[in-house]
Every structure is written in structure tokens, then in C-alpha cells.
Design a protein around this motif. Structure first.
Motif, PDB file in Angstrom:
ATOM      1  N   THR A   5       0.922  -1.295   0.038  1.00  0.00           N
ATOM      2  CA  THR A   5       0.125  -0.045   0.084  1.00  0.00           C
ATOM      3  C   THR A   5       0.864   1.130   0.145  1.00  0.00           C
ATOM      4  OG1 THR A   5      -0.247  -0.093   2.545  1.00  0.00           O
ATOM      5  CG2 THR A   5      -1.819  -1.170   1.268  1.00  0.00           C
ATOM      6  N   THR A   6       0.546   2.472  -0.576  1.00  0.00           N
ATOM      7  CA  THR A   6       0.798   3.565  -0.545  1.00  0.00           C
ATOM      8  C   THR A   6      -0.165   4.614   0.225  1.00  0.00           C
ATOM      9  OG1 THR A   6       2.191   3.250  -2.371  1.00  0.00           O
ATOM     10  CG2 THR A   6       1.722   5.541  -1.742  1.00  0.00           C
ATOM     11  N   LEU A  16      -9.901   4.896   0.117  1.00  0.00           N
ATOM     12  CA  LEU A  16      -9.407   3.627  -0.439  1.00  0.00           C
ATOM     13  C   LEU A  16      -9.243   3.658  -1.954  1.00  0.00           C
ATOM     14  CD1 LEU A  16     -10.970   1.008   1.736  1.00  0.00           C
ATOM     15  CD2 LEU A  16      -9.150   2.308   2.219  1.00  0.00           C
ATOM     16  N   LEU A  17      -8.168   3.510  -2.617  1.00  0.00           N
ATOM     17  CA  LEU A  17      -8.074   3.502  -4.031  1.00  0.00           C
ATOM     18  C   LEU A  17      -7.553   2.325  -4.646  1.00  0.00           C
ATOM     19  CD1 LEU A  17      -6.046   7.090  -4.315  1.00  0.00           C
ATOM     20  CD2 LEU A  17      -8.614   6.586  -4.467  1.00  0.00           C
ATOM     21  N   VAL A  18      -8.350   1.645  -5.718  1.00  0.00           N
ATOM     22  CA  VAL A  18      -8.011   0.289  -6.272  1.00  0.00           C
ATOM     23  C   VAL A  18      -7.829   0.528  -7.698  1.00  0.00           C
ATOM     24  CG1 VAL A  18      -8.466  -1.899  -6.224  1.00  0.00           C
ATOM     25  CG2 VAL A  18      -9.654  -0.539  -4.414  1.00  0.00           C
ATOM     26  N   HIS A  19      -6.613   0.218  -8.214  1.00  0.00           N
ATOM     27  CA  HIS A  19      -6.336   0.351  -9.685  1.00  0.00           C
ATOM     28  C   HIS A  19      -6.867  -0.645 -10.355  1.00  0.00           C
ATOM     29  CE1 HIS A  19      -3.505  -2.881  -9.724  1.00  0.00           C
ATOM     30  NE2 HIS A  19      -2.879  -2.392  -8.417  1.00  0.00           N
ATOM     31  N   ASP A  24      -0.943   0.170 -11.200  1.00  0.00           N
ATOM     32  CA  ASP A  24      -0.732   0.018  -9.764  1.00  0.00           C
ATOM     33  C   ASP A  24      -0.855   1.347  -8.912  1.00  0.00           C
ATOM     34  OD1 ASP A  24       1.511   1.605  -9.850  1.00  0.00           O
ATOM     35  OD2 ASP A  24       3.005  -0.124 -10.487  1.00  0.00           O
ATOM     36  N   HIS A  25      -0.541   1.421  -7.706  1.00  0.00           N
ATOM     37  CA  HIS A  25      -1.056   2.679  -7.075  1.00  0.00           C
ATOM     38  C   HIS A  25      -0.376   3.945  -7.696  1.00  0.00           C
ATOM     39  CE1 HIS A  25       3.183   2.458  -5.749  1.00  0.00           C
ATOM     40  NE2 HIS A  25       3.208   3.574  -5.588  1.00  0.00           N
ATOM     41  N   ASP A  46      -1.544  -2.015  -4.432  1.00  0.00           N
ATOM     42  CA  ASP A  46      -1.080  -2.811  -5.483  1.00  0.00           C
ATOM     43  C   ASP A  46      -1.682  -4.091  -5.484  1.00  0.00           C
ATOM     44  OD1 ASP A  46       0.718  -0.673  -6.187  1.00  0.00           O
ATOM     45  OD2 ASP A  46       2.404  -1.542  -5.441  1.00  0.00           O
ATOM     46  N   LEU A  47      -2.704  -4.314  -6.633  1.00  0.00           N
ATOM     47  CA  LEU A  47      -3.385  -5.599  -6.581  1.00  0.00           C
ATOM     48  C   LEU A  47      -2.309  -6.639  -6.781  1.00  0.00           C
ATOM     49  CD1 LEU A  47      -6.586  -4.719  -8.639  1.00  0.00           C
ATOM     50  CD2 LEU A  47      -6.451  -5.087  -6.185  1.00  0.00           C
TER      51      LEU A  47
END
Length: 235
Positions: A5-6, A16-19, A24-25, A46-47
């Protein structure tokens, strides 16, 4: 899997942010700071198979439910806001009832991977990963040099096997049955994933739908100001 995570910002208001696939982030390089300026502590993942997170054993472990389980394993429940783009929108919806954010934003979500020549083909994504910087610029003429740099860096560490993990879901109905929390869908214009009739269906299911005019699939990079304006009263 615990994900890398970043974080931008601090405090108790969490976003929360999901790419999406291949990213990635770093795709959120402008969105993360913009939300932190609005008072959020922003956590971007990063998934699996992307960025600095771990890799799965094979394509069979890159299913939507695998990504969703990772989000639940990694991210705090009860965030004020959760945002997912493309694949990130799909897996965020699958994890929503466990993550329990107060509000959700889905940017051009991959809730229906269409079949056929213009539909989802893993091999096309894998070939796309070999494009040069100038070829990527040709497809995305409005991107800044920094966006091109981050795209090349993200694709360079992406596990291409993850593209094949989605092939079993081509043609499947993965649309959410309802908006479990107040939910905004931000569409590209035109969108290959959320067609106009899909937008109408989502509105009937309780979603708010907004379109960012002339923006491509990666709305937050194609038109950052338009993306943030679409979110403005939502965040």
C-alpha cells in the motif's frame, strides 16, 4: 495475500483507491494528493500481480474473488470513501459488504467483460504490455510525460498471467444487484464497459451515474479535472 500500500495524508477520514489491470498505485499520483488535500488519509493498494505486491502461483489465482479477498485482508473496514477503477471497480464491489465503506465510486468499472472481437481478450493486453513509450503516447495523446513514465514503469513490473485469470469471466453477468452503499459510477465517453443502456440499468438499481465528456477509459488520467469535478459533491 497482504498487499503493498501507499498512503497520502493523515487523519481518521480514510479513502481507499484500487487500480485497474496492468496499473498500480502510481495511476493515482494526482488523485491521492487531491483527496488528502480534502482531509482524507488515502490508502492505495497494488493488487496481486501488480506493482510491489506479491505474485500468484498461476492464472487460476488471479480471479476476481482472489483480488477481493486480498482487499479485505489488507485494507481497513469502515472507510469513508472507496474508489475503484476498471478491474478495481469489479473487485471493490465484490469486497464491499466486508469492507463496509460509507460511500463508493466506480470509475468505468469492469462489471461485464464482453466477448467477441471487440471484447475482452487476454492476449491483447499481453501484447499491449510490449508497446513502446511512443506507441502508448499515440493511444493517449493527452497524457503528461509523468503519466507516460508511470504507465511504462507499472506495465514493466506487471505479471501478464493475471490477464488470463479473467478469461473464464468473459460474458458473465457481474453487475451488482444493487447499490449496497451510496455509489457513484463515473463513465468514460464513450465507454466500452458501461454502455448507455447499462447506465440506465445501474440507475434503476440505485447507482448515480455521471459521464466525463470525451474522457477515455482511464478517466482520472485522461481528464483529471473532469474526474474530480464528477466526484466533487460526492467527496
Amino acid at each position: 495475500m497482504r498487499l503493498h500500500t501507499t498512503t497520502w495524508g493523515s487523519g481518521d477520514r480514510i479513502a481507499l483507491l484500487v487500480h485497474g489491470l496492468m496499473a498500480d498505485h502510481r495511476t493515482w499520483r494526482r488523485v491521492g494528493p487531491a483527496l488528502s488535500e480534502r482531509g482524507y488519509r488515502v490508502v492505495a493498494v497494488d493488487l496481486r500481480g501488480h506493482g510491489a505486491s506479491g505474485r500468484a502461483a498461476g492464472p487460476e489465482e488471479y480471479r476476481p474473488e482472489d483480488y477481493a479477498d486480498d482487499l479485505v485482508e489488507t485494507l481497513p473496514a469502515g472507510a469513508e470513501l472507496a474508489v475503484g477503477h476498471s478491474l478495481g471497480g469489479l473487485v471493490l464491489a465484490l469486497a464491499l459488504e466486508r469492507l463496509k465503506p460509507a460511500r463508493a465510486v466506480y470509475s468505468d468499472p469492469a462489471w461485464h467483460l464482453r466477448s467477441g472481437p471487440a471484447g475482452y481478450r487476454a492476449a491483447a493486453f499481453v501484447r499491449g504490455a510490449t508497446m513502446t513509450r511512443e506507441q502508448v503516447r499515440g493511444f493517449n495523446p493527452d497524457w503528461s510525460d509523468e503519466d507516460l513514465d508511470t504507465e511504462m514503469a507499472s506495465v514493466g513490473v506487471w505479471d501478464a498471467r493475471s490477464a488470463y485469470g479473467l478469461e473464464d469471466f468473459v460474458g458473465a453477468d457481474l453487475w451488482p444487484a444493487r447499490a449496497a452503499v451510496p455509489s457513484l459510477v463515473v463513465r468514460a465517453d464513450p465507454s466500452s464497459l458501461v454502455w448507455p443502456e447499462d447506465a440506465t440499468m445501474l440507475e434503476d438499481r440505485g447507482f448515480t451515474v455521471r459521464t466525463v465528456a470525451k474522457a477515455g477509459h482511464t478517466v482520472h488520467r485522461d481528464d483529471f479535472d473532469g474526474f474530480m469535478s464528477a466526484l466533487d459533491d460526492w467527496i
